[in-house]
Write a protein that holds these residues in place. Sequence first.
Motif, mmCIF file in Angstrom:
data_model
loop_
_atom_site.group_PDB
_atom_site.id
_atom_site.type_symbol
_atom_site.label_atom_id
_atom_site.label_comp_id
_atom_site.label_asym_id
_atom_site.label_seq_id
_atom_site.Cartn_x
_atom_site.Cartn_y
_atom_site.Cartn_z
ATOM 1 N N SER A 81 12.118 3.182 -1.380
ATOM 2 C CA SER A 81 10.999 3.764 -0.653
ATOM 3 C C SER A 81 10.176 4.455 -1.244
ATOM 4 N N SER A 82 8.711 4.505 -0.334
ATOM 5 C CA SER A 82 8.085 5.875 -0.220
ATOM 6 C C SER A 82 7.460 7.088 -0.089
ATOM 7 N N ASN A 83 9.367 7.112 0.160
ATOM 8 C CA ASN A 83 9.570 8.361 0.851
ATOM 9 C C ASN A 83 10.714 8.981 0.423
ATOM 10 N N GLU A 84 11.441 10.305 0.636
ATOM 11 C CA GLU A 84 12.549 11.107 0.649
ATOM 12 C C GLU A 84 13.614 10.132 0.451
ATOM 13 N N ASN A 85 13.992 9.692 1.781
ATOM 14 C CA ASN A 85 15.182 9.511 2.355
ATOM 15 C C ASN A 85 15.320 7.829 1.868
ATOM 16 N N GLY A 144 0.436 -1.612 0.380
ATOM 17 C CA GLY A 144 0.012 -0.335 0.009
ATOM 18 C C GLY A 144 0.787 0.917 0.015
ATOM 19 N N SER A 145 2.195 1.356 0.506
ATOM 20 C CA SER A 145 3.003 2.671 0.965
ATOM 21 C C SER A 145 3.191 3.058 -0.666
ATOM 22 N N LEU A 146 4.053 1.615 -1.414
ATOM 23 C CA LEU A 146 5.202 1.605 -2.755
ATOM 24 C C LEU A 146 4.673 1.545 -3.484
ATOM 25 N N GLU A 147 3.579 0.745 -3.700
ATOM 26 C CA GLU A 147 2.640 0.318 -5.338
ATOM 27 C C GLU A 147 2.709 2.476 -6.102
ATOM 28 N N PRO A 148 1.893 3.162 -5.018
ATOM 29 C CA PRO A 148 1.422 3.663 -5.363
ATOM 30 C C PRO A 148 2.796 4.890 -6.336
ATOM 31 N N VAL A 149 4.253 4.633 -5.468
ATOM 32 C CA VAL A 149 5.271 5.796 -7.150
ATOM 33 C C VAL A 149 5.992 4.552 -7.033
ATOM 34 N N LEU A 150 5.970 3.193 -7.386
ATOM 35 C CA LEU A 150 6.429 2.161 -8.424
ATOM 36 C C LEU A 150 7.476 2.645 -9.574
ATOM 37 N N ASP A 151 6.331 2.783 -10.841
ATOM 38 C CA ASP A 151 6.473 2.697 -11.796
ATOM 39 C C ASP A 151 6.466 4.540 -11.686
ATOM 40 N N ALA A 152 6.637 5.503 -11.307
ATOM 41 C CA ALA A 152 7.218 6.438 -11.634
ATOM 42 C C ALA A 152 8.777 6.811 -10.869
#
Length: 363
Positions: A294-298, A255-263
């Motif tokens: 990672s789902s955040n900037e770190n 749930g955390s990582l799926e939204p950012v995977l493709d981008a």
Amino acid sequence: MFNEIKKLLRESPGLKAKVIASKVGKDKSDVNKVLYAHESDFVKDDKHQWYLKPAELRVTLPPKQWLTARLFEDALLQGDSPLASPLKKVVLMFSEGSKLLLDATARLLSLCNQLAHHGKAVEINFNDAPSTLSYFDRIGFFGLLASSVVVTPSRPLDSKADKYRAGNDGVVEVAAIDPQSPDQDIPRRLQSSFKKVAARRHWTDAFTVLCELFNNVGDHSNSPIPGFAALQHYPNGAKPHIQAVFSDSGRGILGSLEPVLDAKYPDVADRIRASRLPEGVALIQEIFRRGGISSNENEARGLGLKRTGDLANKFNAHITVRQHTYEVRIHYSETGDIKFSSRLNMHELEGTHICFDFFLDGS
């Protein structure tokens, strides 16, 4: 007609539609329309005999054995999913001699709190397993259990966990993890217990593992239900080991990582699609093989679980990651080889639940 059928089946369960029709004085086709239109009230078996649906969902844990997480999940699968079921009450029944290992206990605690959070009535019945109730009291289970959950015969008034806290070298009582303001002393407490039962050469690596798993709760939570950690030493048996659990009831890794995977990680997204595995299973395997997601900037946080895995081979360890309706087991050997296995089609459980088994060499 609905009330007539309901009254009849309450008094005489297991009737076929033809018999019901004759008893209520209606056509069979009209009776069938009512039965099929009210599937939340009526259910039929494979012999086409009709019954009232029970008012509560019961989960009975098998007797006279220690239940691993696998056996606990097997018990859940004997009936409908507690979270997905339309029934508004769930009763978890402990049979005589039912005892749970820490990984199963963590899943039970998370499930009960999630059910309560979704407005379901929950009861845990220990009438036939008083020693298990006492053990749960000792490790702090009831301190984190939602207050609305009914405990039978009764919820302990004075917590043994509070009374004897840190009084057993092989136990770290269940400790709540607030993602917004996590208690940074928890990994130290876990390590302190670990140091009392494990060889000195493992202490530093174990602390790194415990810190990474602790931080993971905050990375993927975002839930009003508290996450938690606990540790238990199991000195007996063919493979003495330490079991550490870290659970949250939030978005989970997928749930955390799926939204950012493709981008952010198109190569990873392509590998996941090419694997033909369920997306969550493939993502967990990617994390433990390569890390850096990672789902955040770190970006360094994306290496946390990978670091955990890199150290696991020193313990000949097993890691289990349970999410939604599946789990992934990561197996390490002393030579550093890594193997994955997975279990699918489990009942729903929100969040991420990680169990790390440190196998001890006795030195």
